[in-house]
Structure formats: structure tokens, C-alpha cells
Design a protein around this motif. Structure first.
Motif, PDB file in Angstrom:
ATOM      1  N   PHE A  79      -1.524  69.309 -16.776  1.00  0.00           N
ATOM      2  CA  PHE A  79      -2.605  69.553 -17.688  1.00  0.00           C
ATOM      3  C   PHE A  79      -3.047  71.373 -17.452  1.00  0.00           C
ATOM      4  CE2 PHE A  79      -5.025  66.144 -20.163  1.00  0.00           C
ATOM      5  CZ  PHE A  79      -3.797  65.764 -20.764  1.00  0.00           C
ATOM      6  N   SER A  80      -3.102  71.336 -16.053  1.00  0.00           N
ATOM      7  CA  SER A  80      -3.607  72.959 -15.622  1.00  0.00           C
ATOM      8  C   SER A  80      -2.462  73.926 -16.247  1.00  0.00           C
ATOM      9  CB  SER A  80      -3.848  72.972 -14.277  1.00  0.00           C
ATOM     10  OG  SER A  80      -2.332  72.704 -13.487  1.00  0.00           O
ATOM     11  N   ARG A  81      -1.350  73.740 -16.351  1.00  0.00           N
ATOM     12  CA  ARG A  81      -0.269  74.731 -16.978  1.00  0.00           C
ATOM     13  C   ARG A  81      -0.237  74.679 -18.328  1.00  0.00           C
ATOM     14  NH1 ARG A  81       3.682  72.100 -14.872  1.00  0.00           N
ATOM     15  NH2 ARG A  81       4.782  71.276 -16.460  1.00  0.00           N
ATOM     16  N   MET A  82      -0.730  73.404 -19.029  1.00  0.00           N
ATOM     17  CA  MET A  82      -0.548  73.491 -20.373  1.00  0.00           C
ATOM     18  C   MET A  82      -1.867  74.627 -20.907  1.00  0.00           C
ATOM     19  SD  MET A  82       1.444  72.043 -22.019  1.00  0.00           S
ATOM     20  CE  MET A  82       0.651  72.128 -23.604  1.00  0.00           C
ATOM     21  N   LYS A  83      -3.127  74.672 -20.172  1.00  0.00           N
ATOM     22  CA  LYS A  83      -4.057  75.648 -20.550  1.00  0.00           C
ATOM     23  C   LYS A  83      -3.541  76.980 -20.694  1.00  0.00           C
ATOM     24  CE  LYS A  83      -7.595  73.024 -18.102  1.00  0.00           C
ATOM     25  NZ  LYS A  83      -8.671  72.888 -17.302  1.00  0.00           N
ATOM     26  N   LEU A  85      -0.226  77.581 -20.997  1.00  0.00           N
ATOM     27  CA  LEU A  85       0.536  77.536 -22.270  1.00  0.00           C
ATOM     28  C   LEU A  85       0.196  77.707 -23.555  1.00  0.00           C
ATOM     29  CD1 LEU A  85       3.515  75.247 -20.752  1.00  0.00           C
ATOM     30  CD2 LEU A  85       3.599  77.835 -21.033  1.00  0.00           C
ATOM     31  N   ASN A  86      -1.055  77.009 -23.743  1.00  0.00           N
ATOM     32  CA  ASN A  86      -1.894  77.094 -24.797  1.00  0.00           C
ATOM     33  C   ASN A  86      -2.249  78.442 -25.341  1.00  0.00           C
ATOM     34  OD1 ASN A  86      -1.204  74.475 -25.595  1.00  0.00           O
ATOM     35  ND2 ASN A  86      -3.066  73.500 -24.677  1.00  0.00           N
ATOM     36  N   ARG A  87      -2.697  79.301 -24.308  1.00  0.00           N
ATOM     37  CA  ARG A  87      -3.007  80.611 -24.649  1.00  0.00           C
ATOM     38  C   ARG A  87      -2.022  81.551 -24.965  1.00  0.00           C
ATOM     39  NH1 ARG A  87      -6.449  79.204 -19.861  1.00  0.00           N
ATOM     40  NH2 ARG A  87      -4.909  80.672 -18.823  1.00  0.00           N
ATOM     41  N   GLU A  88      -0.729  81.294 -24.477  1.00  0.00           N
ATOM     42  CA  GLU A  88       0.310  82.006 -24.736  1.00  0.00           C
ATOM     43  C   GLU A  88       1.499  81.347 -25.576  1.00  0.00           C
ATOM     44  OE1 GLU A  88       1.558  83.136 -20.820  1.00  0.00           O
ATOM     45  OE2 GLU A  88      -0.518  83.895 -20.307  1.00  0.00           O
ATOM     46  N   PRO A  89       1.254  80.905 -26.883  1.00  0.00           N
ATOM     47  CA  PRO A  89       2.220  80.296 -27.480  1.00  0.00           C
ATOM     48  C   PRO A  89       3.612  80.634 -27.611  1.00  0.00           C
ATOM     49  CG  PRO A  89       0.546  81.043 -28.997  1.00  0.00           C
ATOM     50  CD  PRO A  89      -0.004  81.172 -27.664  1.00  0.00           C
ATOM     51  N   SER A  90       3.868  82.290 -27.609  1.00  0.00           N
ATOM     52  CA  SER A  90       4.940  82.616 -27.488  1.00  0.00           C
ATOM     53  C   SER A  90       5.877  82.607 -26.614  1.00  0.00           C
ATOM     54  CB  SER A  90       4.823  84.154 -27.849  1.00  0.00           C
ATOM     55  OG  SER A  90       3.999  84.639 -26.608  1.00  0.00           O
ATOM     56  N   ALA A  91       5.347  82.029 -25.467  1.00  0.00           N
ATOM     57  CA  ALA A  91       6.179  81.652 -24.359  1.00  0.00           C
ATOM     58  C   ALA A  91       6.916  80.446 -24.505  1.00  0.00           C
ATOM     59  CB  ALA A  91       5.159  81.444 -23.220  1.00  0.00           C
ATOM     60  N   LEU A  92       6.843  79.632 -25.472  1.00  0.00           N
ATOM     61  CA  LEU A  92       7.475  78.522 -25.836  1.00  0.00           C
ATOM     62  C   LEU A  92       8.259  78.498 -27.040  1.00  0.00           C
ATOM     63  CD1 LEU A  92       4.569  75.847 -25.447  1.00  0.00           C
ATOM     64  CD2 LEU A  92       6.174  76.468 -23.907  1.00  0.00           C
ATOM     65  N   ALA A  93       9.686  78.182 -26.737  1.00  0.00           N
ATOM     66  CA  ALA A  93      10.621  77.954 -27.841  1.00  0.00           C
ATOM     67  C   ALA A  93      10.223  77.002 -28.721  1.00  0.00           C
ATOM     68  CB  ALA A  93      11.930  78.483 -27.334  1.00  0.00           C
ATOM     69  N   ASP A 153       8.914  69.174 -11.724  1.00  0.00           N
ATOM     70  CA  ASP A 153       8.450  70.726 -11.577  1.00  0.00           C
ATOM     71  C   ASP A 153       8.472  71.630 -12.919  1.00  0.00           C
ATOM     72  OD1 ASP A 153       7.246  69.741  -9.222  1.00  0.00           O
ATOM     73  OD2 ASP A 153       8.974  70.647  -7.972  1.00  0.00           O
ATOM     74  N   ALA A 154       7.462  72.534 -13.016  1.00  0.00           N
ATOM     75  CA  ALA A 154       7.664  73.597 -14.237  1.00  0.00           C
ATOM     76  C   ALA A 154       8.987  74.242 -13.720  1.00  0.00           C
ATOM     77  CB  ALA A 154       6.547  74.480 -14.211  1.00  0.00           C
ATOM     78  N   GLU A 155       9.719  75.040 -14.868  1.00  0.00           N
ATOM     79  CA  GLU A 155      10.737  75.695 -14.795  1.00  0.00           C
ATOM     80  C   GLU A 155      12.002  75.031 -13.888  1.00  0.00           C
ATOM     81  OE1 GLU A 155       8.929  79.545 -13.914  1.00  0.00           O
ATOM     82  OE2 GLU A 155       7.679  79.529 -15.571  1.00  0.00           O
ATOM     83  N   THR A 156      11.819  73.925 -13.836  1.00  0.00           N
ATOM     84  CA  THR A 156      13.254  73.494 -13.219  1.00  0.00           C
ATOM     85  C   THR A 156      14.387  73.192 -14.128  1.00  0.00           C
ATOM     86  OG1 THR A 156      11.493  72.343 -11.536  1.00  0.00           O
ATOM     87  CG2 THR A 156      13.807  71.413 -11.720  1.00  0.00           C
ATOM     88  N   ALA A 157      15.556  73.756 -13.913  1.00  0.00           N
ATOM     89  CA  ALA A 157      16.414  73.511 -14.373  1.00  0.00           C
ATOM     90  C   ALA A 157      17.288  71.993 -14.114  1.00  0.00           C
ATOM     91  CB  ALA A 157      17.834  74.618 -14.277  1.00  0.00           C
ATOM     92  N   PHE A 158      17.625  71.448 -15.219  1.00  0.00           N
ATOM     93  CA  PHE A 158      18.079  70.074 -15.058  1.00  0.00           C
ATOM     94  C   PHE A 158      19.203  70.057 -16.122  1.00  0.00           C
ATOM     95  CE2 PHE A 158      14.456  70.002 -18.053  1.00  0.00           C
ATOM     96  CZ  PHE A 158      15.045  69.252 -19.084  1.00  0.00           C
ATOM     97  N   GLN A 174      10.877  67.901 -26.512  1.00  0.00           N
ATOM     98  CA  GLN A 174       9.753  67.425 -26.137  1.00  0.00           C
ATOM     99  C   GLN A 174       9.184  68.000 -24.800  1.00  0.00           C
ATOM    100  OE1 GLN A 174       8.960  63.413 -26.131  1.00  0.00           O
ATOM    101  NE2 GLN A 174      10.142  62.888 -27.945  1.00  0.00           N
ATOM    102  N   ILE A 175       9.825  67.785 -23.573  1.00  0.00           N
ATOM    103  CA  ILE A 175       9.433  68.327 -22.180  1.00  0.00           C
ATOM    104  C   ILE A 175       9.378  70.026 -22.109  1.00  0.00           C
ATOM    105  CG2 ILE A 175       9.722  66.260 -21.205  1.00  0.00           C
ATOM    106  CD1 ILE A 175      12.365  67.287 -19.916  1.00  0.00           C
ATOM    107  N   SER A 176      10.208  70.542 -23.087  1.00  0.00           N
ATOM    108  CA  SER A 176       9.986  72.066 -23.066  1.00  0.00           C
ATOM    109  C   SER A 176       8.674  72.615 -23.576  1.00  0.00           C
ATOM    110  CB  SER A 176      11.381  72.689 -23.948  1.00  0.00           C
ATOM    111  OG  SER A 176      10.834  72.404 -25.229  1.00  0.00           O
ATOM    112  N   LEU A 177       8.102  71.646 -24.326  1.00  0.00           N
ATOM    113  CA  LEU A 177       6.692  71.992 -24.733  1.00  0.00           C
ATOM    114  C   LEU A 177       5.643  72.320 -23.659  1.00  0.00           C
ATOM    115  CD1 LEU A 177       6.755  69.977 -28.350  1.00  0.00           C
ATOM    116  CD2 LEU A 177       7.256  72.462 -27.760  1.00  0.00           C
ATOM    117  N   ILE A 178       5.994  71.690 -22.737  1.00  0.00           N
ATOM    118  CA  ILE A 178       4.971  71.562 -21.622  1.00  0.00           C
ATOM    119  C   ILE A 178       5.490  72.812 -20.211  1.00  0.00           C
ATOM    120  CG2 ILE A 178       3.679  69.566 -22.044  1.00  0.00           C
ATOM    121  CD1 ILE A 178       5.383  68.377 -19.635  1.00  0.00           C
ATOM    122  N   GLY A 179       6.534  73.362 -20.678  1.00  0.00           N
ATOM    123  CA  GLY A 179       7.017  74.085 -19.712  1.00  0.00           C
ATOM    124  C   GLY A 179       7.795  74.034 -18.867  1.00  0.00           C
TER     125      GLY A 179
END
Length: 270
Positions: A79-83, A85-93, A153-158, A174-179
Motif C-alpha cells: 500500500f505505501s508503494r501504491m501511494k 505509483l498513483n502519483r506517478e502513473p507514467s511509471a506503469l506500463a 518485493d518491488a522490482e523483483t525479476a521473476f 496484474q502484479i505489474s500494476l503495483i510495481g
């Protein structure tokens, strides 16, 4: 949390002069982790909420703060990370190409040897019967984002393990939408059955029936949310909510076997 609760109380006081017929549209739906005991009606009114909503019947600010914070659902870890990302929508594909399918055994083994996280999105029943060692279970479904945000964890390649290309693509999206990500590709899970038949190494998750718990040697860990745990839990269980599970495990002094428990199975297997 207390400051936010006081702001919420002040916000409700501003509604006191609003007419009963004023229509209210929900910001979140029932079952959402964004609020406490959210109703399921698709639309409401100020008058209806004044009659039925407990929040309008508490006149004292301190008592309101106490009630609204009591047994709050555990916020998902992301949730803290979503705050941000919601301010920087361009960061999400928002558009995603099909994932690359890993077909060559040698290429897959190299990925595993490099320490890439394996995320198995098959059903819990399939995962418990046989999975690649050290792979993470994340069952595809309505809770994929919530649970994935707590487990990865965020930005973890899998690398995804799935039954179909469609399931792999949708889970990665789906999970890319939360970084979380990127997903470097996917593997067809049918290869697991072949490995099992060939006698090659797969891990399983052993299920313990409730009636057999007294005979088990191990610490019982309940991974449900605190409000679920408070309502009812097995005697002797320790509450490690899934969103805080990794942190609590790292600081725990528990030794020996662990038996994990949740409401219906998937969270404990994660």
C-alpha cells in the motif's frame, strides 16, 4: 493512523448539514482492504447512512477514533508503494506484450541457477502436490495482487510457472500494476508432471488434518489478518499476518518445524 481517523471524524461532521436525499457513490467495494467492514450496496444516500452507519452515531471524537481503529484489517504490504505509483502513473506500463516462453531445459536451468525467483500461479492443490524447489506459490485469482504485493518485493525479476500463456500474461499484467516485476518469461507447468514421472526432484507441501494437530511437533503459525485471529483461533497458535510474515519470520526466535494455517489454504501455502 490516529491522525487519519481524526480527519475522518472531522469529515463526517461536515456532512451534518447535507440533505438526506443526497446520493453517495462508493469509493471501494465490499471486501476491499481499503476500509473496515465496507457495505456491498452499489449506491447509498446521506439519509440511509445516518440511519444505518455506526460512524454517524458516535458523537465523541476519541470514542470514534477508538472504534474505527479497533480490529482494522491488515493493510497489504504494497500500500505505501501504491501511494507513490498513483502519483506517478507514467511509471506503469498498462499495455503488455506476450511473455516469452522458456522451452529449452538448459535455459530454464540457467535461470534457476542464477537465483531468479520462480512464481507458480497454478492452483493451491496443484502446487502442494509438486513444485520446483524454492518456488513461490501465488495462486491466480481475485487475491493475486493483494497476496503478491505481500509476498514479492518491488522490482523483483521473476519467472512464472503456469498452465497456459493466457494465465501467465494476465498474472504478470496484474502484479505489474503495483510495481512488481518485470516477469522475464513463463514456463509451461506440464513439465512438472514429466519431472514427477521421471523421478526428478520436486518439493511437496504436506497437509496436516486438524484432528492430527495434537500429535504434531511444531509451532503453529496463523497467517490470517489480526481481526480474523482475534475472532477465533486454534489454542497455541501465533499470529504472523501474511503482509508482515517475512519481517516477523526474520526476527522470530521460533525453531524447528512450522505448521502454517489460514482460512481456506492458499495463504498458508504462500
Amino acid at each position: 493512523m490516529e491522525n487519519a481517523a481524526r480527519e475522518l471524524f472531522a469529515s463526517l461532521q461536515k456532512c451534518s448539514s447535507w440533505p438526506d436525499h443526497l446520493i453517495i457513490w462508493p469509493g471501494h467495494g465490499a471486501g476491499s482492504a481499503c476500509g473496515k467492514s465496507l457495505g456491498s450496496v452499489p449506491v447509498s444516500s446521506v439519509g440511509y447512512e445516518r440511519l444505518t452507519n455506526w460512524a454517524f452515531r458516535v458523537a465523541d471524537e476519541s470514542e470514534f477514533v477508538h472504534q474505527v481503529l479497533d480490529n482494522q484489517p491488515e493493510p497489504p504490504a504494497y500500500f505505501s508503494r501504491m501511494k507513490r505509483l498513483n502519483r506517478e502513473p507514467s511509471a506503469l506500463a498498462l499495455e503488455h506484450e506476450k511473455l516469452w516462453q522458456i522451452r529449452e531445459p538448459g535455459e530454464l536451468q540457467q535461470i534457476i541457477d542464477d537465483g531468479t525467483l520462480l512464481v507458480d500461479v497454478r492452483s493451491t492443490a496443484q502446487f502442494t502436490q509438486g513444485h520446483w524447489r524454492n518456488s513461490l506459490h501465488l495462486p491466480a485469482g481475485p487475491n493475486t495482487v493483494r497476496w503478491g504485493g505481500s509476498a514479492i518485493d518491488a522490482e523483483t525479476a521473476f519467472l512464472l510457472i503456469a498452465d497456459t500463456q493466457k494465465l501467465a500474461d494476465e498474472t504478470a499484467r496484474q502484479i505489474s500494476l503495483i510495481g512488481i516485476g518485470p516477469a522475464i518469461g513463463w514456463v509451461d507447468a506440464s513439465g512438472l508432471s514429466e519431472r514427477k514421472l521421471a523421478g526428478l526432484g520436486l518439493d511437496i507441501v504436506r497437509e496436516v488434518k486438524p484432528k492430527d494437530l495434537p500429535q504434531q511437533d511444531g509451532q503453529l503459525i496463523d497467517v490470517r489478518d489480526p481481526d480474523e485471529f482475534e475472532k477465533e483461533h486454534i489454542p497455541g497458535a501465533v499470529n504472523w499476518p501474511l503482509p508482515r510474515l517475512k519481517r516477523m519470520a526474520q526476527t522470530s526466535s521460533a525453531h524447528g518445524p512450522l505448521i502454517l494455517h489460514c482460512q481456506s489454504g492458499p495463504r498458508s501455502v504462500i
